[in-house]
Design a protein around this motif. Structure first.
Motif, mmCIF file in Angstrom:
data_model
loop_
_atom_site.group_PDB
_atom_site.id
_atom_site.type_symbol
_atom_site.label_atom_id
_atom_site.label_comp_id
_atom_site.label_asym_id
_atom_site.label_seq_id
_atom_site.Cartn_x
_atom_site.Cartn_y
_atom_site.Cartn_z
ATOM 1 N N ASP A 113 8.742 -8.304 3.082
ATOM 2 C CA ASP A 113 9.754 -7.678 4.044
ATOM 3 C C ASP A 113 8.813 -7.216 5.324
ATOM 4 N N GLN B 289 4.967 4.832 1.722
ATOM 5 C CA GLN B 289 5.717 3.646 2.210
ATOM 6 C C GLN B 289 6.247 3.933 3.354
ATOM 7 N N LEU C 205 3.564 -0.691 2.941
ATOM 8 C CA LEU C 205 3.024 0.212 1.952
ATOM 9 C C LEU C 205 1.472 0.483 2.518
ATOM 10 N N ARG D 231 7.072 -5.285 -13.154
ATOM 11 C CA ARG D 231 7.901 -4.650 -12.194
ATOM 12 C C ARG D 231 7.280 -4.018 -11.124
ATOM 13 N N TYR D 232 6.148 -3.450 -11.216
ATOM 14 C CA TYR D 232 5.340 -2.966 -9.868
ATOM 15 C C TYR D 232 4.743 -4.151 -9.069
ATOM 16 N N ALA E 247 7.977 -7.882 -2.992
ATOM 17 C CA ALA E 247 9.191 -7.907 -2.310
ATOM 18 C C ALA E 247 8.755 -6.835 -0.970
ATOM 19 N N MET E 248 7.957 -5.905 -0.942
ATOM 20 C CA MET E 248 7.623 -5.257 0.014
ATOM 21 C C MET E 248 6.706 -5.930 0.997
ATOM 22 N N ALA F 249 7.885 -5.567 -7.286
ATOM 23 C CA ALA F 249 8.197 -4.753 -6.093
ATOM 24 C C ALA F 249 6.899 -4.920 -5.043
ATOM 25 N N PHE F 250 5.917 -4.884 -5.240
ATOM 26 C CA PHE F 250 5.083 -4.908 -4.257
ATOM 27 C C PHE F 250 5.106 -6.271 -3.598
ATOM 28 N N LEU G 214 -2.910 -1.912 -6.110
ATOM 29 C CA LEU G 214 -1.708 -1.662 -6.859
ATOM 30 C C LEU G 214 -1.839 -0.490 -8.267
ATOM 31 N N GLN H 8 8.810 -3.261 5.983
ATOM 32 C CA GLN H 8 8.164 -2.569 4.753
ATOM 33 C C GLN H 8 6.571 -2.432 4.953
#
Lengths: 152, 152
Positions: free
Chosen positions: A51, A70, A56, A40-41, A47-48, A44-45, A14, A54
């Protein structure tokens, strides 16, 4: 030079990915790079990762992250219920540009879209990056659409 | 005239949505409309319903579907882990255009993006639809990007 491997990113990648996003004329003012990624990163990681549509991905040369992108796999009704592959947040480390890594990373990403049954790959590119548009055109993309954004 | 309600689509709306997608100069050659939606549309609808980051929505006036759009909520690392709302497959029934339904549907869609914590709303629009670009610009969207597509 060690070969480049393309793979899904892990949380350990990350900080390197955020550094790549920040190492860019447009990204430098938008991102906060550092040894410890901002919460925040990390959110977001997470959440990805949750899902399944998604992905990355990173380009890894000898354990170093030298590129990222992504992929979003998007179901939809249009064109007989065609899936789309969408590519976002593409970066190649400045000292690795011109080595064909970007091209190889895109070939890999397009293969991933094909493997997921997508009928179309799409992306938007900032008009202030004409060299990026030329790169995508060389890969076969057509600038058939306007990419429109509205900040909230 | 009965007021317009915006809501998530159900499977019962599917034939009407496909008919809207087909009733368009660019869509007519791409879609197969009919009373019984083709299995490919039903599969795509099921994939969208399973994915909590997809929302297929309709504009409903007195039980009739008069508009539709798809919202995709996309997590990402860029811009401090900002979520994006993406709008796709926007249609308003030809006999309902000019009544403000499109505007109201977008206001609703943008509110949904805000409610989901998105920092940006994005869409692409075919360059062969200059009137669509003007509509989005009037809503505050900026054509800052090229929208690039690659058929597989």
């Amino acid at each position: 030079m060690a070969p480049v491997v393309f793979r899904a990113a892990t949380e350990a990648d990350l900080a390197a990915i955020v550094a790549l996003l920040a190492d860019d004329p447009l990204g430098s003012s938008r991102e906060v790079a550092g040894a410890e990624p901002d919460a925040r990163y990390r959110d977001a990681f997470a959440a990805m990762t949750r899902d399944p549509n998604q992905l990355l991905a990173v380009a890894d040369r000898d354990g170093r992250v030298i590129g990222c992108l992504q992929l979003s796999f998007i179901p939809g009704l249009s064109r007989h219920g065609m899936w789309r592959g969408q590519i976002e947040s593409v970066r190649v480390a400045s000292n690795e540009r011109g080595t064909g890594v970007g091209c190889a990373m895109f070939a890999w990403a397009i293969d991933m879209c094909r493997a997921r049954g997508c009928g179309l790959v799409q992306l938007t590119t900032d008009k202030r990056r004409p060299e990026a548009r030329a790169f995508y055109e060389a890969l076969g993309f057509t600038a058939s659409h306007e990419g429109m954004k509205l900040g909230l």
